[in-house]
Structures are given as C-alpha cells and as structure tokens.
Design a protein around this motif. Structure first.
Motif, short mmCIF file in Angstrom:
data_model
loop_
_atom_site.label_atom_id
_atom_site.label_comp_id
_atom_site.label_asym_id
_atom_site.label_seq_id
_atom_site.Cartn_x
_atom_site.Cartn_y
_atom_site.Cartn_z
N GLY A 295 -23.65 -8.59 13.98
CA GLY A 295 -22.64 -8.66 12.93
C GLY A 295 -21.22 -8.80 13.43
N SER A 296 -20.28 -8.34 12.62
CA SER A 296 -18.86 -8.49 12.95
C SER A 296 -18.10 -7.23 12.54
N ARG A 297 -16.85 -7.19 12.95
CA ARG A 297 -15.96 -6.07 12.62
C ARG A 297 -14.59 -6.64 12.27
N PRO A 298 -13.74 -5.86 11.61
CA PRO A 298 -12.41 -6.36 11.30
C PRO A 298 -11.62 -6.70 12.56
N TYR A 299 -10.89 -7.81 12.50
CA TYR A 299 -10.05 -8.22 13.62
C TYR A 299 -8.83 -7.33 13.70
N HIS A 300 -8.52 -6.84 14.91
CA HIS A 300 -7.38 -5.96 15.13
C HIS A 300 -6.40 -6.62 16.09
N PRO A 301 -5.24 -7.05 15.63
CA PRO A 301 -4.22 -7.51 16.59
C PRO A 301 -3.73 -6.33 17.41
N ALA A 302 -3.37 -6.60 18.67
CA ALA A 302 -3.04 -5.51 19.59
C ALA A 302 -1.77 -4.76 19.21
N ASP A 303 -0.89 -5.39 18.45
CA ASP A 303 0.40 -4.76 18.16
C ASP A 303 0.41 -3.98 16.84
N VAL A 304 -0.74 -3.76 16.24
CA VAL A 304 -0.83 -2.97 15.02
C VAL A 304 -1.58 -1.68 15.34
N ASP A 305 -1.00 -0.54 14.99
CA ASP A 305 -1.57 0.76 15.30
C ASP A 305 -2.59 1.17 14.22
N PHE A 306 -3.85 0.87 14.46
CA PHE A 306 -4.89 1.19 13.49
C PHE A 306 -5.34 2.65 13.59
N ASP A 307 -4.78 3.39 14.52
CA ASP A 307 -5.08 4.81 14.61
C ASP A 307 -4.19 5.63 13.66
N HIS A 308 -3.15 4.98 13.13
CA HIS A 308 -2.26 5.71 12.22
C HIS A 308 -2.98 5.95 10.90
N PRO A 309 -2.83 7.15 10.32
CA PRO A 309 -3.59 7.50 9.10
C PRO A 309 -3.20 6.72 7.84
N LYS B 37 5.50 -9.92 11.25
CA LYS B 37 6.27 -9.83 12.50
C LYS B 37 6.04 -8.48 13.16
N ARG B 38 6.04 -7.44 12.34
CA ARG B 38 5.91 -6.10 12.88
C ARG B 38 5.38 -5.16 11.81
N VAL B 39 4.56 -4.19 12.25
CA VAL B 39 4.07 -3.14 11.36
C VAL B 39 4.54 -1.80 11.93
N SER B 40 5.23 -1.02 11.13
CA SER B 40 5.65 0.31 11.56
C SER B 40 5.24 1.33 10.51
N ALA B 41 4.68 2.44 10.96
CA ALA B 41 4.17 3.46 10.03
C ALA B 41 4.74 4.82 10.40
N ASP B 42 4.96 5.63 9.38
CA ASP B 42 5.41 7.01 9.60
C ASP B 42 4.63 7.93 8.66
N ASP B 43 5.07 9.17 8.55
CA ASP B 43 4.33 10.14 7.74
C ASP B 43 4.36 9.82 6.26
N ASP B 44 5.35 9.04 5.81
CA ASP B 44 5.53 8.78 4.38
C ASP B 44 5.00 7.43 3.93
N GLY B 45 4.74 6.51 4.86
CA GLY B 45 4.29 5.19 4.45
C GLY B 45 4.30 4.18 5.57
N VAL B 46 4.22 2.91 5.18
CA VAL B 46 4.13 1.80 6.13
C VAL B 46 5.15 0.74 5.75
N THR B 47 5.80 0.17 6.76
CA THR B 47 6.71 -0.95 6.54
C THR B 47 6.14 -2.18 7.22
N LEU B 48 6.01 -3.25 6.45
CA LEU B 48 5.54 -4.53 6.98
C LEU B 48 6.72 -5.49 7.02
N GLU B 49 7.12 -5.89 8.23
CA GLU B 49 8.18 -6.86 8.40
C GLU B 49 7.56 -8.24 8.54
N LEU B 50 8.07 -9.21 7.78
CA LEU B 50 7.55 -10.57 7.81
C LEU B 50 8.51 -11.48 8.57
N LYS B 51 7.96 -12.56 9.10
CA LYS B 51 8.78 -13.50 9.87
C LYS B 51 9.85 -14.16 9.01
#
Length: 465
Positions: free
Chosen positions: A147-161, A241-255
C-alpha cells in the motif's frame, strides 16, 4: 530462527490487493502465507484510509440531512458534534471490518504471520514477528501489496500536535473551529466536505488552477460551487512556502505572499508507496521517487517471481481496483489467463458524491469523436424530491451515430451506486452497448436509477428532432 518451507505464495500486506490475492491463490489450491505488520488485518484501507473516511462522511451526512428535514431540524446542532465522538463510531466500523477480514483467512486456511516482512532473496521472506521471533518463509513467489502512506515533505513538522495527515487526523482529540487543508485532490476534497458539514471553517488550498482537473469540467465546477456554498474557501493555484505551528494553531505561508492561520492543518498532498526497509535492494529492485514499483501486464517486477499490486504500483490507487489487481495477479500465478484492470470508475466521497466511468467531454472533443449529451437533473426526479436530495445530475455521453455509451458522469446523492448501471451497459459487446437500452427498459419508480431513462430520452431528443 524458524524456517518455514514449501509456500507457493507469500503476500506482504493485507490491504485490498493483498487480501484478494491471498484468497484467489487459496482458491487455486496454492499454499499461501500473508505477512502483516499492523496490529490487525485489513491494511491501510481498513485502518486509516477508505473505511474510516467513508464512515466519517456517512455520519456527517446524517447530521446534514437532519438539519434539512423540517421535522428533525434543531434536534442536533452540527457544531455540538465532537470529532472524538465521530472517531469512536468509526472505530466500531473498523473493528467489524477487521473481524470479517480475519475470518476470510481462517476459512481459506491462509496462514497469517504478524510482523514486519523483509525480502531476503527472491525466494525467501524474513518476518520479525510481534513476539520477538524471526521466521524465514521459503516460497516460489512473492507478492508486494504494502500500500501507501501520506507524503511528508521534509520541511513540515508532522510531529506537532496541530499538524495532521490523512492518517493522523483520525487521532485528533479536539474539534477545531477552523482548519486548513493543503491539497485539494480526492482526499483533501472529501475531508473538506466532512469538516464543513460540521460547521467548521475550512480553507482548502489547491496547488492547481482547477479542482480535480481529471474530472469532467462540468462536474468539477459543480463540486467547487457546492463546496463554497457549504462555507469552504477554495484557494486555487497556491503553493506552500512554510508551515509554522505553535501551541495555539498553525500558520501556512504561501508563495503568493498570503498567510493563513487556523487551529489545525491537514496535509493531503499526495501519497508514497510503502517500500522502505523491506529488502528491495537485496533483489535489485528500486522504487521511483514516490516509492512505487514498476510492473508489467502480469504485475511482475523486474524480478520474475516477485510481483506487486495495489497502491504500491501507482495508478489507479483505488481500493476497488486493488482488489481486482490482487485477484488477477494471483490467478496469473496459478496459470490462468492474464487480465488487466480497466474501465475503473471513480468514486469520490465528497458531499454530494461524484462518480464517473469512461471518457469526459474534454477527452471526446480532443479526440474529435462526434458525441452528444443526455442529462437528468436530480431536482426533477420524484425520488430526489422525496429524500430532499435535490442537488446533482446524471450525464450520459454517447456516440451520435452508433448511440454507444462513451461516458457516464454523476454528481449527487448515491452517485457511487448509480454509475454502475451505466458501467454495465458500457461493458456490453458491440451493438449491445447502446443508449436505447435506457429508453426501452422500464425502471422502478420512484428511484434514483430512473435518471438513466430521463437522461437517455433527453439525449435522443437532441439528435432526432
């Protein structure tokens, strides 16, 4: 080490492809073993993909239908439905599926090895099981169905809750008020409908200029309209462009310079084949950049006695097609006629749903095929009026001269069921594939299938005025 000899086929992976192959091989009197490293049988389809997402969709549809029904409106507030409660009900469905599928192996006397399978050489699979033991399975044939699994780009922190993929979203222990979904393919669009159905604000970010551009344009446009109508914001032609996450939420920056802020992020941008750390280098096999293996018409890899089926070979990456691939591959191993999966219907479980089979209007136009269209709008069907499911349409594409059915496209209530009626006629040989079948056949009334008669008469009137 326990050495187990005499297997005809060892299947690695118990998803739809692996299960179907094991069952078919057992029916052909082959001695079959199946290796599964998850806690229970069923593969990603049962535990993380198809079954849970469709069970979630069904529950959300029930909530939506309750709100539409004047007799029931107000009993349930969609915003009071907790994500955790939906997951609990979904787990009940998963457990039922696991029991059914485990019974298949018991009844067909297929031996299960619970553990991680690794190819040692073209005729041996090593299994490190959950009890700490090692088994060496000697076999004539090996089938990779991991089978397959979701693709994870290296610069996105998927360990963040607060950052999820389509697997880990099933473990989310809170109900967000606002969620960003990056990737507007099938999975992203399905989850967008689930969340908007719960009254959750959704930003759906699409890296392409058109939503699911493999669909018939009219159907794709209809989905876009209804997603927006449900409160979803669709952002087309955007790349992260960038994904940044903190305790309150997630910010997605687009190109493009935009910044989106939400309680959570669901990443749905592609999948990768599960081919890492399974010993492919020991037999000279190398997957592509997405972890997929190349196979021939027999589903053979470059190693003659090693086969691969399902998501791990790429297209069409559908549970329905994977079942058939596994079945056809096992039959070919047993010496039967070689068969290929073809005429695969799409089944997209958005709200409303989408399903199609055959060619689209764009494809027929590019190929210069003289076609015509027959349409039935659900708002005019008695059954749709009774159920309150008035949104949607059935579109039949047929040849102007021969009346052969060339494509079926459906958007709306029970689309995934309705499409199979048209598919059955399309598969008939020669002149038996004809629009006239729908005109001359009596359909139950009132039903959704009656849309075929309505669409066929609509189409024939366009060319016989």
């Amino acid at each position: 080490m326990d050495i187990s000899a005499g297997w005809d086929l060892v299947v690695i992976g118990s998803g739809p492809a692996g299960e179907a192959a094991a069952m078919q091989a057992a029916k052909k009197d082959l001695r079959v073993a199946i290796v599964e490293d998850q806690r229970a049988m069923g593969g990603n389809c049962t535990h993380w993909g198809t079954i849970p997402s469709k069970a979630l969709r069904h529950q959300v549809r029930q909530v939506i239908r309750t709100q539409r029904n004047p007799l029931l409106r107000g009993i349930i507030n969609p915003r009071d439905v907790r994500w955790q409660d939906l997951i609990t009900r979904t787990q009940e469905v998963i457990d039922s599926q696991v029991q059914v599928r485990t019974d298949f192996y018991i009844r067909n006397r297929v031996t299960i090895f619970a553990g991680r399978g690794r190819i040692a050489n073209p005729h041996e699979v090593q299994v490190d099981d959950t009890e700490g033991r090692t088994h060496l399975l000697e076999t004539k044939h090996i089938l990779i169905a991991t089978g397959s699994r979701p693709y994870h780009p290296a610069d996105v922190d998927f360990d963040h809750p607060r950052v999820y993929d389509s697997d880990t979203i099933l473990t989310m222990n809170h109900t967000p008020r606002h969620i960003i979904i990056y990737g507007a393919g099938v999975i992203g669009s399905e989850y967008a409908c689930i969340f908007t159905g719960l009254g959750i604000r959704v930003d759906l970010v699409n890296s392409r200029d058109h939503l699911m551009d493999f669909l018939d344009t009219e159907i794709s446009d209809a989905l876009s309209y209804h997603l927006r109508d449900q409160g979803c914001t669709i952002r087309q032609g955007e790349e992260y462009k960038r994904v940044s996450a903190d305790d309150d939420g997630v910010t997605l920056e687009l190109k493009s310079g935009k910044k989106l802020r939400a309680d959570a992020l669901l990443w749905c941008n592609g999948r990768s084949g599960n081919t890492t750390n399974m010993g492919l280098e020991m037999v000279g096999l190398e997957p592509n950049g997405r972890g997929q293996l190349a196979v021939n018409e027999r589903y053979q890899t470059e190693v003659e006695n090693i086969y691969a089926v399902g998501d791990v070979v790429g297209w069409p990456s559908l549970a329905s097609a994977s079942y058939d691939q596994g079945r056809f591959c096992a039959a070919a191993i047993a010496g039967d006629e070689i068969k290929q999966v073809k005429d695969v219907p799409t089944g997209i479980y958005t709200i409303p749903g989408i399903s199609s089979v055959g060619q689209s209007e764009q494809e027929l136009t590019e190929a210069k095929v003289p076609y015509e269209v027959g349409q039935a709008f659900f708002r005019n069907l008695a059954r749709a009026q009774i159920t309150g499911e008035r949104v949607g349409m059935l579109k039949i594409l047929f040849h102007r001269d021969t009346l052969a059915i060339l494509g079926i496209h459906c958007f709306g209530y029970q689309a995934m069921e309705i499409v199979h009626v048209g598919q059955a006629i399309m598969r008939q040989p020669g002149e038996q594939n004809t629009l006239e079948y729908f005109i001359d056949t009596t359909f139950n009334y009132p039903t959704m299938a009656e849309a075929y008669r309505v669409a066929a008469i609509n189409g024939i009137n366009r060319i016989k005025r």
